[in-house]
Write a protein that holds these residues in place. Structure first.
Motif, short mmCIF file in Angstrom:
data_model
loop_
_atom_site.label_atom_id
_atom_site.label_comp_id
_atom_site.label_asym_id
_atom_site.label_seq_id
_atom_site.Cartn_x
_atom_site.Cartn_y
_atom_site.Cartn_z
N ARG A 11 0.49 -1.30 0.17
CA ARG A 11 0.05 -0.26 0.26
C ARG A 11 1.20 1.10 0.05
N HIS A 12 0.93 2.25 -0.90
CA HIS A 12 1.55 3.04 -1.04
C HIS A 12 0.29 4.58 -1.53
N PRO A 13 1.24 5.81 -0.55
CA PRO A 13 0.22 6.99 -0.35
C PRO A 13 0.55 7.75 -2.46
N TRP A 14 -0.30 7.47 -2.14
CA TRP A 14 -0.57 8.52 -4.00
C TRP A 14 0.44 9.38 -4.49
N ALA A 15 1.41 10.24 -3.38
CA ALA A 15 2.24 10.54 -3.55
C ALA A 15 3.36 9.69 -4.18
N THR A 16 3.71 8.80 -4.01
CA THR A 16 4.25 7.45 -4.04
C THR A 16 4.11 6.75 -5.83
N SER A 17 4.41 7.94 -6.76
CA SER A 17 3.43 8.03 -8.05
C SER A 17 4.22 6.45 -8.25
N ASP A 18 3.05 5.95 -9.66
CA ASP A 18 3.58 4.43 -10.77
C ASP A 18 5.12 5.40 -11.30
N GLU A 19 5.52 6.64 -11.43
CA GLU A 19 6.85 7.23 -12.02
C GLU A 19 7.41 7.17 -11.43
N ILE A 20 7.85 7.21 -10.05
CA ILE A 20 8.82 6.34 -8.68
C ILE A 20 9.07 5.65 -8.75
N LEU A 21 8.16 4.30 -8.47
CA LEU A 21 8.34 3.24 -8.54
C LEU A 21 8.31 2.56 -10.15
N GLU A 22 8.51 3.26 -10.74
CA GLU A 22 9.25 2.83 -12.45
C GLU A 22 10.62 3.15 -12.33
N ALA A 23 10.74 4.62 -12.18
CA ALA A 23 11.94 4.64 -11.68
C ALA A 23 13.19 4.34 -11.02
N MET A 24 12.39 3.14 -10.04
CA MET A 24 13.73 2.65 -9.25
C MET A 24 14.32 1.11 -10.05
N ASN A 25 14.12 1.14 -11.19
CA ASN A 25 13.97 -0.43 -12.02
C ASN A 25 15.66 0.51 -13.03
N THR A 26 15.75 1.96 -12.85
CA THR A 26 16.15 2.46 -13.91
C THR A 26 17.37 3.58 -12.91
N PHE A 27 16.89 3.85 -11.86
CA PHE A 27 16.96 5.06 -10.99
C PHE A 27 18.85 4.87 -10.46
N GLU A 28 20.04 5.90 -11.04
CA GLU A 28 21.18 5.44 -11.14
C GLU A 28 21.74 5.52 -9.55
N VAL A 29 22.32 4.57 -8.94
CA VAL A 29 22.98 4.80 -8.07
C VAL A 29 24.05 4.59 -8.38
N ARG A 30 24.52 5.70 -6.97
CA ARG A 30 26.47 5.75 -6.97
C ARG A 30 27.15 5.17 -5.83
N GLN A 31 28.26 4.68 -6.27
CA GLN A 31 28.79 4.04 -5.00
C GLN A 31 29.31 4.39 -3.20
N ASP A 32 28.94 6.32 -3.57
CA ASP A 32 29.59 7.26 -2.76
C ASP A 32 28.29 7.56 -1.90
N ASP A 33 26.91 6.96 -2.11
CA ASP A 33 25.64 7.60 -1.69
C ASP A 33 25.51 6.95 -0.04
N ILE A 34 25.18 7.59 0.72
CA ILE A 34 25.07 7.22 2.18
C ILE A 34 23.06 6.99 1.94
N TRP A 35 22.79 5.97 1.87
CA TRP A 35 21.67 5.85 2.43
C TRP A 35 20.54 5.59 3.31
N VAL A 36 20.20 5.89 3.84
CA VAL A 36 19.03 4.93 5.57
C VAL A 36 17.78 4.30 4.65
N ILE A 37 17.46 3.56 5.56
CA ILE A 37 16.25 2.60 5.37
C ILE A 37 15.47 1.69 6.33
N THR A 38 14.13 2.06 6.13
CA THR A 38 13.49 1.62 6.98
C THR A 38 12.25 1.62 7.07
#
Length: 289
Positions: A11-38
């Motif tokens: 379940r996602h709010p509408w602000a988490t659009s289909d475009e956002i979810l689809e973009a994660m398939n091709t989103f360019e991650v960088r090795q020096d990124d710093i991520w917080v995931i929860t």
């Protein structure tokens, strides 16, 4: 229009659009990124402030120069009138500070190949459920529930913002030994924040200046952050908050507040479900301190 919908079993709010979810398939991650995931409401803001302070060597003025939710790009939500977050993130200089609540099958695919530094924060299911319940009831962008019991049933079914608490925590627990992943428990932050701050600094390779550890712990204490408008988002637009809500982004932060909401039978049902979902795992959480 519905305020949310289910995509890929989550379940996602509408602000988490289909475009956002689809973009994660091709989103360019960088090795020096710093991520917080929860999972939502499990300590994202708290850990983000710890990382900010460590990155700036304990210079709190520098760390809090801008509001925390602007320091860390939240990849899940599009803001009205702004480009989607993945577009904005692509324009940011390195190192980028990113955060997400997306489950494993919907997060950025390149995160598994580029292997940026990831801090995952897990919080016990009962307190996490209560905190997210209040969040749901306070924000117009999220589904509200007629009662705690209605929300509890949805949480048990994994039908709340973020999906299944069990699936997400088990996934990251199983990745805790990856070189680029640090799994931290919310309850450990409550018990001994200094040890967690030290652990995070060692994970990133950011030495803590002499005499700064105690200052960072004080600055990043829940009580201090709750009074800090750069971390406790009191500037949120009133348009975002339900009219009957006394909204506080950082509410209590207690371990054991679940006892004020769960019935005995509900608590026992969560324990039983935990044993089933986490069978074969040695992941445990503390439910009171």
């Amino acid at each position: 229009m519905e305020i949310d919908r289910v995509v890929g079993g989550v379940r996602h709010p509408w602000a988490t659009s289909d475009e956002i979810l689809e973009a994660m398939n091709t989103f360019e991650v960088r090795q020096d990124d710093i991520w917080v995931i929860t999972f939502p409401k499990a300590g994202t803001t708290w850990m983000s402030e710890v990382i900010s302070c460590l990155y700036h060597g304990g210079d709190f003025d520098k760390a809090d120069e801008i509001v925390l939710n602007q320091r860390f790009m939240f990849l899940d939500l599009a803001r009205p009138g702004a480009d989607p977050p993945h577009i904005l993130a692509a324009k940011r200089p390195s190192p980028r500070f990113l955060k997400t609540h997306l489950p494993s099958h919907q997060m950025a695919k390149e995160i598994n190949t580029k292997k940026p530094k990831i801090v995952y924060v897990g919080r016990n299911a009962k307190d996490n459920a209560v905190s997210l319940f209040h969040f749901h009831q306070s924000l117009k962008a999220l589904r509200s529930y007629d009662s705690w019991e209605d929300y509890y049933n949805a949480f048990i079914d994994g039908d709340v913002h973020g999906g299944s608490w069990f699936d997400m925590n088990l996934y990251w627990w199983n990745r805790r030994n990856d070189d680029n992943v640090l799994f931290v428990k919310y309850e450990d932050m409550k018990k001994d924040l200094g040890s967690v701050v030290t652990q995070v600094s060692e994970f990133f390779g950011w030495p803590i200046p002499d005499g700064k550890l105690e200052e960072i712990v004080q600055h990043c204490s829940f009580s201090s952050m709750k009074e800090n408008p750069k971390t406790n988002y009191k500037v949120l637009s009133t348009k975002s908050v339900s009219s009957n809500s006394s909204f506080q982004f950082m509410r209590k932060g207690e371990v054991g507040d679940w006892k004020n909401y769960f019935t005995v039978s509900q608590s026992e049902a969560v324990d039983k479900l935990y044993d089933t979902k986490m069978k074969g795992s040695d992941l445990t959480f503390e439910y009171e301190l």
